[in-house]
Design an enzyme around this catalytic site. Sequence first.
Site, short mmCIF file in Angstrom:
data_model
loop_
_atom_site.label_atom_id
_atom_site.label_comp_id
_atom_site.label_asym_id
_atom_site.label_seq_id
_atom_site.Cartn_x
_atom_site.Cartn_y
_atom_site.Cartn_z
CG HIS A 1 -1.39 -2.18 -8.05
ND1 HIS A 1 -1.09 -2.09 -9.26
CD2 HIS A 1 -1.04 -2.04 -6.65
CE1 HIS A 1 -0.33 -2.93 -8.27
NE2 HIS A 1 0.41 -2.65 -7.57
CG ASP B 1 -2.16 -1.25 1.09
OD1 ASP B 1 -2.48 -0.94 0.09
OD2 ASP B 1 -2.74 -1.16 1.36
#
EC number: 6.3.4.4
Length: 430
Positions: free
Chosen positions: A41, A13
């Site tokens: 994503h 992340d």
Amino acid sequence: MSSVVVVGTQWGDEGKGKITDFLSENAEVIARYQGGNNAGHTIKFDGITYKLHLIPSGIFYKDKTCVIGNGMVVDPKALVTELAYLHERNVSTDNLRISNRAHVILPYHLKLDEVEEERKGANKIGTTKKGIGPAYMDKAARIGIRIADLLDRDAFAEKLERNLEEKNRLLEKMYETEGFKLEDILDEYYEYGQQIKKYVCDTSVVLNDALDEGRRVLFEGAQGVMLDIDQGTYPFVTSSNPVAAVSQSVLVSARPKIKHVVGVSKAYTTRVGDGPFPTELKDEIGDQIREVGREYGTTTGRPPRVGWFDSVVVRHARRVSGITDLSLNSIDVLAGIETLKICVRYRYKGEIIEEFPASLKALAECEPVYEEMPGWTEDITGAKSLSELPENARHYLERVSQLTGIPLSIFSVGPDRSQTNVLRSVYRAN
């Protein structure tokens, strides 16, 4: 032409999707080399936010070839759903290629992931329950089903029937839960295979041809180095290797072709799931960073744990992944914090240590040693160069680069593609 690998330097992340999307503009082939739909994503451009889990971020460029490599584990149902998600938004997927050697995630992998996590109770790892670990276990045990098998109904049925005997015995006897019938899976998943059939090929040919022709190839890692099964905070890791070296071993031949490795970091640290986290913030500052940074996992939706930037972690990532360039994201999130802290080393049992410990027990007992820096209050979301940043923000970036030992090549001041600034090209010749 130079080829580049993008890796996360923390616990995932970090904004790899955004950076990969940004770098895809100047690449010709974009390839994912490990993981599955446990990765998420988020890409934002033209005011629209897209969320992907399996398909490479470069899919938004029609003239780029996007590859799902053989090192990945693919949930066909999730992939078909993601393809539909893109088609509904008028995004073409004609440029997608899927390795016929990638392994398949099936319903029993999902079930086993769930019940095993429940069985562990307080010792749970914090898995995304996407079946990733069980699928990689089957791959290592040489009983996995690959995309090539999925396309051949007879081969698929034979392998599925054999695997179900073992999986059902495990589910029913050990976990005391219901197993699966062949007909519950066979027709549905064979149909998924038919829906993705046009994308399937030997992707090693695609990639080696591109490299031999001197085309720019961008290798996209998932998760982060600290979730690597060998180099991360084991056992609180994923079941594959996000480190850069694996990109060649699972996608192309062993000839050296990678010129640069871009390590993507946030200007602070986040972690989803369990495990030691030396710089974790459990106060109002942590809450502020989480809310301003809109910190919720793309895949899990879980609010992550938040902490100060940890240079010990990123130095470790640099060493084990050969990182040559630093991309620092979410600098804007730190605006308004009076005093910023960077972890420069750890204190363990009264001793100062500079390196990241392999022992989870030792890591849990490490105390961060901080260096404090003055923050800034200005809105930097429109900054287009280092000179447009406040002095304190520039000093923060410079110090992060110094402490990690990685030259800063990219910095980002917001989630949009246009808020990404390049200091030096990662596609440079040397």
